[in-house]
Design a protein around this motif. Structure first.
Motif, PDB file in Angstrom:
ATOM      1  N   GLY A  55      36.978 -30.767  44.289  1.00 52.49           N
ATOM      2  CA  GLY A  55      37.076 -31.262  42.914  1.00 52.49           C
ATOM      3  C   GLY A  55      36.446 -30.411  42.071  1.00 52.49           C
ATOM      4  O   GLY A  55      36.737 -29.491  41.834  1.00 52.49           O
ATOM      5  N   GLY A  56      35.895 -31.488  40.902  1.00 52.18           N
ATOM      6  CA  GLY A  56      35.838 -30.740  39.537  1.00 52.18           C
ATOM      7  C   GLY A  56      36.359 -30.700  38.897  1.00 52.18           C
ATOM      8  O   GLY A  56      36.495 -29.866  38.002  1.00 52.18           O
ATOM      9  N   LEU A  57      37.782 -31.083  38.821  1.00 48.47           N
ATOM     10  CA  LEU A  57      38.695 -30.644  38.116  1.00 48.47           C
ATOM     11  C   LEU A  57      39.264 -31.589  36.671  1.00 48.47           C
ATOM     12  O   LEU A  57      39.758 -30.972  36.164  1.00 48.47           O
ATOM     13  CB  LEU A  57      40.200 -30.786  38.625  1.00 48.47           C
ATOM     14  N   VAL A  58      37.916 -31.698  36.524  1.00 48.27           N
ATOM     15  CA  VAL A  58      37.997 -32.658  35.005  1.00 48.27           C
ATOM     16  C   VAL A  58      38.320 -31.712  33.322  1.00 48.27           C
ATOM     17  O   VAL A  58      38.761 -31.480  33.278  1.00 48.27           O
ATOM     18  CB  VAL A  58      37.027 -33.129  34.435  1.00 48.27           C
ATOM     19  N   GLY A  59      37.930 -30.159  34.088  1.00 52.85           N
ATOM     20  CA  GLY A  59      37.734 -28.627  32.882  1.00 52.85           C
ATOM     21  C   GLY A  59      39.213 -28.884  32.811  1.00 52.85           C
ATOM     22  O   GLY A  59      40.319 -28.385  31.505  1.00 52.85           O
ATOM     23  N   ARG A  60      39.889 -28.734  34.113  1.00 50.62           N
ATOM     24  CA  ARG A  60      40.831 -27.977  33.991  1.00 50.62           C
ATOM     25  C   ARG A  60      42.237 -29.034  33.880  1.00 50.62           C
ATOM     26  O   ARG A  60      43.179 -28.695  33.218  1.00 50.62           O
ATOM     27  CB  ARG A  60      41.135 -27.992  35.946  1.00 50.62           C
ATOM     28  N   ASN A  61      42.423 -30.448  34.086  1.00 47.73           N
ATOM     29  CA  ASN A  61      42.732 -31.278  33.326  1.00 47.73           C
ATOM     30  C   ASN A  61      42.896 -31.436  32.033  1.00 47.73           C
ATOM     31  O   ASN A  61      43.837 -31.406  31.357  1.00 47.73           O
ATOM     32  CB  ASN A  61      42.474 -32.649  34.468  1.00 47.73           C
ATOM     33  N   ALA A  62      42.066 -31.266  31.365  1.00 49.34           N
ATOM     34  CA  ALA A  62      41.297 -31.288  29.664  1.00 49.34           C
ATOM     35  C   ALA A  62      42.108 -29.630  29.561  1.00 49.34           C
ATOM     36  O   ALA A  62      43.093 -30.167  28.432  1.00 49.34           O
ATOM     37  CB  ALA A  62      40.200 -31.302  29.739  1.00 49.34           C
ATOM     38  N   GLU A  63      42.263 -28.847  30.314  1.00 52.01           N
ATOM     39  CA  GLU A  63      42.302 -27.595  29.176  1.00 52.01           C
ATOM     40  C   GLU A  63      44.243 -27.694  29.686  1.00 52.01           C
ATOM     41  O   GLU A  63      44.807 -27.098  29.056  1.00 52.01           O
ATOM     42  CB  GLU A  63      42.653 -25.914  30.408  1.00 52.01           C
ATOM     43  N   TRP A  64      44.926 -28.255  30.655  1.00 47.68           N
ATOM     44  CA  TRP A  64      45.878 -27.970  30.776  1.00 47.68           C
ATOM     45  C   TRP A  64      47.049 -28.971  30.516  1.00 47.68           C
ATOM     46  O   TRP A  64      47.865 -29.489  28.851  1.00 47.68           O
ATOM     47  CB  TRP A  64      46.404 -29.023  32.128  1.00 47.68           C
ATOM     48  N   ARG A  65      46.375 -30.525  29.202  1.00 46.49           N
ATOM     49  CA  ARG A  65      46.701 -30.949  28.289  1.00 46.49           C
ATOM     50  C   ARG A  65      46.473 -30.609  27.298  1.00 46.49           C
ATOM     51  O   ARG A  65      47.563 -31.163  26.019  1.00 46.49           O
ATOM     52  CB  ARG A  65      45.936 -32.655  28.075  1.00 46.49           C
ATOM     53  N   GLU A  66      45.491 -29.537  26.389  1.00 44.36           N
ATOM     54  CA  GLU A  66      45.654 -29.302  25.347  1.00 44.36           C
ATOM     55  C   GLU A  66      46.721 -28.243  25.092  1.00 44.36           C
ATOM     56  O   GLU A  66      46.920 -28.362  23.916  1.00 44.36           O
ATOM     57  CB  GLU A  66      44.314 -28.514  25.253  1.00 44.36           C
ATOM     58  N   VAL A  67      47.226 -27.291  26.344  1.00 43.04           N
ATOM     59  CA  VAL A  67      48.174 -26.533  26.054  1.00 43.04           C
ATOM     60  C   VAL A  67      49.316 -26.896  25.504  1.00 43.04           C
ATOM     61  O   VAL A  67      50.000 -26.729  25.607  1.00 43.04           O
ATOM     62  CB  VAL A  67      48.040 -25.555  27.797  1.00 43.04           C
ATOM     63  N   LYS A  68      49.845 -28.295  27.174  1.00 43.06           N
ATOM     64  CA  LYS A  68      50.863 -29.005  26.394  1.00 43.06           C
ATOM     65  C   LYS A  68      50.948 -29.908  25.293  1.00 43.06           C
ATOM     66  O   LYS A  68      51.641 -29.162  24.683  1.00 43.06           O
ATOM     67  CB  LYS A  68      50.813 -30.118  27.605  1.00 43.06           C
ATOM     68  N   TYR A  69      49.786 -30.267  24.404  1.00 44.80           N
ATOM     69  CA  TYR A  69      49.574 -31.005  23.474  1.00 44.80           C
ATOM     70  C   TYR A  69      50.551 -29.827  22.348  1.00 44.80           C
ATOM     71  O   TYR A  69      51.247 -29.527  21.834  1.00 44.80           O
ATOM     72  CB  TYR A  69      48.505 -31.051  22.585  1.00 44.80           C
TER      73      TYR A  69
END
Length: 80
Positions: A55-69
């Motif tokens: 768990g605790g993937l909030v940071g990883r999801n945010a990083e992925w979305r930022e790189v994608k953007y």
């Protein structure tokens, strides 16, 4: 890359001190390398997200979305 529009180009050394035309400053190979690195980073983050290390993937999801953007903005040519 040779630019005929640029009055700031130093023809002798091939360097540019300043240029308002991004085609002079950003070389296609740099853009391609940057996009490839961003794809690799997105793949690594996606692996971490899929494996779900307790768990605790909030940071990883945010990083992925930022790189994608930023990757998609570069692909659209917003900085060309």
């Amino acid at each position: 890359m040779d630019c005929n529009k640029c009055i700031w180009a130093d023809k002798g050394s091939g360097t540019k001190v300043f240029c308002p035309f991004s085609s002079c400053v950003v070389k296609p190979s740099f853009k391609e390398n940057l996009l490839k690195a961003m794809e690799n980073r997105m793949a690594a983050l996606q692996d971490h997200i899929v494996q779900d290390f307790g768990g605790g993937l909030v940071g990883r999801n945010a990083e992925w979305r930022e790189v994608k953007y930023w990757k998609e903005a570069i692909e659209r040519g917003e900085f060309d």
